[in-house]
Design a protein around this motif. Structure first.
Motif, PDB file in Angstrom:
ATOM      1  N   GLU A  32      26.401 -25.157 -36.589  1.00 39.24           N
ATOM      2  CA  GLU A  32      26.864 -25.379 -37.657  1.00 39.24           C
ATOM      3  C   GLU A  32      26.180 -24.948 -38.924  1.00 39.24           C
ATOM      4  N   LEU A  33      24.879 -25.132 -38.594  1.00 38.52           N
ATOM      5  CA  LEU A  33      23.979 -24.534 -39.848  1.00 38.52           C
ATOM      6  C   LEU A  33      24.119 -23.064 -40.181  1.00 38.52           C
ATOM      7  N   ARG A  34      24.350 -22.510 -39.281  1.00 37.68           N
ATOM      8  CA  ARG A  34      24.609 -21.064 -39.438  1.00 37.68           C
ATOM      9  C   ARG A  34      25.980 -20.597 -39.912  1.00 37.68           C
ATOM     10  N   LYS A  35      26.768 -21.577 -40.069  1.00 35.27           N
ATOM     11  CA  LYS A  35      27.962 -21.454 -41.030  1.00 35.27           C
ATOM     12  C   LYS A  35      27.702 -21.730 -42.412  1.00 35.27           C
TER      13      LYS A  35
END
Length: 78
Positions: A32-35
């Motif tokens: 999610e943090l990569r998004k």
């Protein structure tokens, strides 16, 4: 018809699932943090300045309100 009983899970089997949950949580969090669309350094500084200015103005405004209401209460009680 007889229902077949499923074997009960032992406590050791339940404890072994805990690391899997933690690993899955960690991997999902990283995914999610990569998004996330992270701001640039310039945007972050601009937004930080806006927040600081708004905080300062609100502090002055609330300080004035506190002073006015304190003076009014002092007149009523004094």
């Amino acid at each position: 018809m007889e229902k077949t009983k499923q074997p009960e899970k032992s406590k050791s089997a339940e404890k072994s699932k805990q690391p899997n949950r933690l690993v899955r949580f960690w991997r999902e969090t990283i995914g999610e943090l990569r998004k996330v669309s992270w701001p640039t350094t310039q945007e972050a500084w601009r937004l930080t300045r806006i927040v600081l200015v708004v905080m300062f103005l609100m502090a002055v405004f609330l300080g004035l309100l506190d002073y006015v209401f304190s003076a009014l209460i002092g007149l009523l009680l004094g």
